[in-house]
Design a protein around this motif. Structure first.
Motif, short mmCIF file in Angstrom:
data_model
loop_
_atom_site.label_atom_id
_atom_site.label_comp_id
_atom_site.label_asym_id
_atom_site.label_seq_id
_atom_site.Cartn_x
_atom_site.Cartn_y
_atom_site.Cartn_z
N PRO A 216 0.80 -1.23 0.00
CA PRO A 216 0.00 0.00 0.00
C PRO A 216 0.84 1.28 0.00
O PRO A 216 0.31 2.36 -0.29
CB PRO A 216 -0.81 -0.11 1.30
N HIS A 217 2.12 1.15 0.30
CA HIS A 217 3.02 2.31 0.27
C HIS A 217 3.66 2.49 -1.12
O HIS A 217 4.55 3.32 -1.27
CB HIS A 217 4.10 2.15 1.34
N GLY A 218 3.21 1.68 -2.08
CA GLY A 218 3.67 1.86 -3.45
C GLY A 218 4.83 0.99 -3.87
O GLY A 218 5.47 1.27 -4.90
N PHE A 219 5.11 -0.08 -3.14
CA PHE A 219 6.26 -0.93 -3.44
C PHE A 219 5.84 -2.23 -4.13
O PHE A 219 4.90 -2.90 -3.72
CB PHE A 219 7.02 -1.30 -2.16
N THR A 220 6.56 -2.57 -5.20
CA THR A 220 6.51 -3.91 -5.75
C THR A 220 7.43 -4.77 -4.87
O THR A 220 8.49 -4.32 -4.45
CB THR A 220 7.02 -3.93 -7.20
N THR A 221 7.01 -6.00 -4.58
CA THR A 221 7.73 -6.80 -3.60
C THR A 221 8.22 -8.13 -4.15
O THR A 221 7.69 -8.65 -5.13
CB THR A 221 6.83 -7.08 -2.38
N ALA A 222 9.26 -8.64 -3.51
CA ALA A 222 9.81 -9.95 -3.84
C ALA A 222 10.40 -10.55 -2.57
O ALA A 222 10.73 -9.84 -1.63
CB ALA A 222 10.89 -9.84 -4.92
N TYR A 223 10.52 -11.87 -2.54
CA TYR A 223 11.08 -12.51 -1.36
C TYR A 223 11.81 -13.80 -1.73
O TYR A 223 11.56 -14.41 -2.77
CB TYR A 223 10.00 -12.81 -0.33
N THR A 224 12.70 -14.20 -0.85
CA THR A 224 13.42 -15.45 -0.98
C THR A 224 13.35 -16.18 0.35
O THR A 224 13.68 -15.61 1.39
CB THR A 224 14.89 -15.23 -1.36
N GLU A 225 12.93 -17.43 0.33
CA GLU A 225 12.82 -18.25 1.53
C GLU A 225 14.08 -19.08 1.74
O GLU A 225 14.87 -19.29 0.83
CB GLU A 225 11.63 -19.20 1.41
N ASN A 226 14.21 -19.59 2.98
CA ASN A 226 15.24 -20.59 3.32
C ASN A 226 16.65 -20.14 2.94
O ASN A 226 17.42 -20.91 2.37
CB ASN A 226 14.90 -21.92 2.65
#
Length: 338
Positions: A60-70
């Protein structure tokens, strides 16, 4: 859009695989991008799920997001570098263990804000840690426990002995419960997720006379609530779902407001500000306090807590806000045992 990257790296082959992955599946074009590195799975219904929720709160703050697990310890620097290279202007690691790798990588990316969740240190100009003030809330729980105890014996069950935020909360609990006239015992368990072990620890403390139990665990927190419910003593939790488990036993919960903490920081990074320090939210950083005491949606405390005790706790919050009350626990304050 949230991009998931889930694999382990190793050596030059891993570096090329990492690069090719981003070439094959780049994130959508966006001015603001945030990424999260997680030591475990987002489906653990505990610590890593929390990290994922922090990341999503930035959308909602305008960021596209990504993540990496483990992400293994040996892969942290490479993973951080990969996201920074791809133009992510906020790159987070979900624990203080990521700070060392961030310090290695950050000089090469002076426009990227690196953030350790629940860390306790930073490095200028662009490595920071964010946490809430465990000592303040631990102190309040200590006073609450002492006031609600008939035996004047209260106890805490914690994990990760020696970790700064655990020391802060357990130490704050001991300092303030002791000043309020209670005897304090603390036990440490090996696994923050092991509900059975936490329950066993709580039962042993109850058998020794403790009639109010607190703690700071992840999934294992439920074990404390179960023990208190079975033995008809009081307990504090970490979410209103634990009130639902044992409404008569739970006095209050520390409900952490990570979205507000990280949302505020994200907005400041968007505005061009970078941080190289430890930012700790508490009553003295209102309106973003990092957390609050919540029994359920309508009230902060179980109705059994007397009005005079509620006022005392509210007054403490006001003193923390004004800076007239400070608690600085040491490892000795947070020691295991009595």
């Amino acid at each position: 859009m949230t991009l998931k990257v889930s694999h382990r790296w190793g050596g030059s082959l891993a570096a090329s695989l990492f690069a090719s992955l981003f070439q094959a599946a780049p994130p959508a074009a966006a001015e603001e991008k945030a990424a999260m590195l997680l030591p475990g799975s987002i489906n653990d219904q505990s610590w890593n799920a929390l990290g994922y929720s922090i990341l999503l709160a930035l959308k909602p703050h305008g960021f596209t997001t990504a993540y990496t697990e483990n992400v293994a310890d040996s892969d942290e620097a490479e993973a951080l570098r990969g996201y920074a290279t791809q133009g992510y202007n906020i790159v987070m690691g979900h624990s203080g263990r990521f700070v060392s790798a961030m310090e290695q990588v950050a000089p090469d990316f002076p426009k990227t804000q690196f953030i350790a969740v629940s860390g306790n240190e930073g490095a200028a100009p662009n490595v920071m840690s964010i946490d809430w003030n465990n000592a303040q809330f631990g102190c309040q729980l200590g006073v609450l426990a002492a006031r609600m105890s008939k035996s004047k014996m209260v106890a805490g069950v914690y994990g990760l002995e020696g970790v700064p935020n655990i020391t802060a909360q357990a130490g704050g609990f001991r300092i303030c419960a002791t000043k309020a006239g209670a005897k304090v015992s603390i036990l440490y368990v090996k696994d923050m997720e092991d509900s059975a072990a936490a329950k066993e620890a709580a039962l042993s403390l109850i058998a020794q006379g403790a009639d109010v139990i607190t703690g700071k665990l992840n999934a294992a927190e439920a074990g404390l609530v179960q023990a208190a419910k079975e033995k008809h003593v009081y307990v504090t939790g970490r979410g209103v779902d634990q009130t639902k488990m044992a409404p008569d036993a739970v006095l209050t919960n520390i409900v952490e407001d990570w979205p507000a903490m990280f949302g505020k920081t994200a907005d400041e990074v968007k505005a061009g500000k970078l941080f190289g320090n430890f930012v700790q939210y508490g009553y003295d950083t209102a309106p973003v306090t990092g957390g609050s005491l919540v029994y359920d949606a309508d009230k902060p405390f179980n109705p059994v807590v007397p009005a005079a005790v509620v006022k005392e706790l509210d007054d403490m919050a006001g003193q923390f806000k004004a800076g007239t009350l400070k608690v600085e626990p040491t490892r000795e304050d947070a020691r295991g045992g009595s």
